[in-house]
Design an enzyme around this catalytic site. Sequence first.
Site, PDB file in Angstrom:
ATOM      1  N   ASN A   1     -69.449 -50.387 -32.261  1.00  0.00           N
ATOM      2  CA  ASN A   1     -69.234 -51.813 -32.003  1.00  0.00           C
ATOM      3  C   ASN A   1     -69.614 -52.598 -33.244  1.00  0.00           C
ATOM      4  OD1 ASN A   1     -68.895 -54.270 -30.417  1.00  0.00           O
ATOM      5  ND2 ASN A   1     -71.137 -54.410 -30.320  1.00  0.00           N
TER       6      ASN A   1
ATOM      7  N   ASP B   1     -75.557 -54.108 -27.129  1.00  0.00           N
ATOM      8  CA  ASP B   1     -75.841 -54.290 -28.564  1.00  0.00           C
ATOM      9  C   ASP B   1     -77.123 -53.566 -28.985  1.00  0.00           C
ATOM     10  OD1 ASP B   1     -73.565 -55.954 -28.758  1.00  0.00           O
ATOM     11  OD2 ASP B   1     -74.721 -57.684 -28.115  1.00  0.00           O
TER      12      ASP B   1
ATOM     13  N   SER C   1     -73.661 -56.393 -37.847  1.00  0.00           N
ATOM     14  CA  SER C   1     -74.105 -55.009 -37.707  1.00  0.00           C
ATOM     15  C   SER C   1     -73.011 -54.161 -37.068  1.00  0.00           C
ATOM     16  CB  SER C   1     -75.322 -54.933 -36.765  1.00  0.00           C
ATOM     17  OG  SER C   1     -76.359 -55.790 -37.187  1.00  0.00           O
TER      18      SER C   1
ATOM     19  N   HIS D   1     -71.075 -56.317 -34.274  1.00  0.00           N
ATOM     20  CA  HIS D   1     -71.770 -57.438 -33.630  1.00  0.00           C
ATOM     21  C   HIS D   1     -72.215 -58.426 -34.704  1.00  0.00           C
ATOM     22  CE1 HIS D   1     -74.187 -59.507 -30.652  1.00  0.00           C
ATOM     23  NE2 HIS D   1     -75.165 -59.548 -31.546  1.00  0.00           N
TER      24      HIS D   1
HETATM   25  C1  GRF Z   1     -66.656 -60.686 -34.461  1.00  0.00           C
HETATM   26  O1  GRF Z   1     -67.534 -61.691 -34.876  1.00  0.00           O
HETATM   27  C2  GRF Z   1     -67.393 -59.457 -34.013  1.00  0.00           C
HETATM   28  O2  GRF Z   1     -68.577 -59.235 -34.717  1.00  0.00           O
HETATM   29  C3  GRF Z   1     -67.737 -59.797 -32.580  1.00  0.00           C
HETATM   30  O3  GRF Z   1     -66.638 -60.519 -32.099  1.00  0.00           O
HETATM   31  C4  GRF Z   1     -65.932 -61.104 -33.186  1.00  0.00           C
HETATM   32  C5  GRF Z   1     -64.557 -60.551 -33.107  1.00  0.00           C
HETATM   33  O4  GRF Z   1     -63.671 -61.257 -33.951  1.00  0.00           O
HETATM   34  N1  GRF Z   1     -68.044 -58.641 -31.811  1.00  0.00           N
HETATM   35  P1  GRF Z   1     -62.165 -60.803 -34.021  1.00  0.00           P
HETATM   36  O5  GRF Z   1     -61.620 -60.848 -32.601  1.00  0.00           O
HETATM   37  O6  GRF Z   1     -62.120 -59.423 -34.588  1.00  0.00           O
HETATM   38  O7  GRF Z   1     -61.498 -61.810 -34.894  1.00  0.00           O
END
Ligand code: GRF
Length: 221
Positions: A110, A148, A139, A112
């Site tokens: 994932n 997370d 991360s 985050h």
């Molecule tokens: C990113 O900030 C990621 O870290 C988080 O959700 C957002 C996703 O953005 N998990 P996108 O949909 O890839 O533009």
Amino acid sequence: MTERFPLAVLASGRGSNLQALIDAQRAGTLPIDIVLVAGDKQQALALRRAEEAGIPTLALDPKTYPDRAAFDTDLFTRVAAYRPRLIVLAGFMRILNAAVLAPWAGRIINIHPSLLPKYRGLHTHRRALEAGDAVHGSSVHYVTAELDGGPMIAQVQMPILPGDTDETLAERLLPHEHRLLVAVLAHIAAARIALHGTDVSLDGRVLSSPLRLREDGVLAA
Ligand code: GRF
């Protein structure tokens, strides 16, 4: 030609991280094959981006399932049918249950938008600002049933500037997130990063702290 590493992406929203993977794959800098993009929102831009790139898509509506577990099970059964070696959660806005995750231990990651273990969950940019942090970041970690909270792989950092808002922070962080995800996937595809129990290793050496993405794009221990 090197064999391409098959992976599936789960996304609920905008899909800019997915796009970064598609672009890197197209540019020939990331030897992956995105075999499926799946999500829980039919309207998600991520699915349109996948269609545009000729990648199979799957949208399942949680409301049509009796409970969360039934949705998770169906989603993961369908994803598995595409035989990915890794599942990438890139803006997938649902919590997954332990039973579906168990068979994927070490094969699901994932991204985050915080320097975990700080700010699990939502509103990470606002929380970093409210805490008066000088540094923010993103991360990439292996996914466990703890939100997370799985073993950390790598982080990217950037300064918080005077006058930053939730929006400016999120916007400035995004390109760093894209670079981070691409760099981590390059390492996983090359079998350089792996999970052993709760330990993450790089080139066979267990990490004592997350890898850090440098300005020059290198993931440094
Ligand atoms: C990113 O900030 C990621 O870290 C988080 O959700 C957002 C996703 O953005 N998990 P996108 O949909 O890839 O533009």
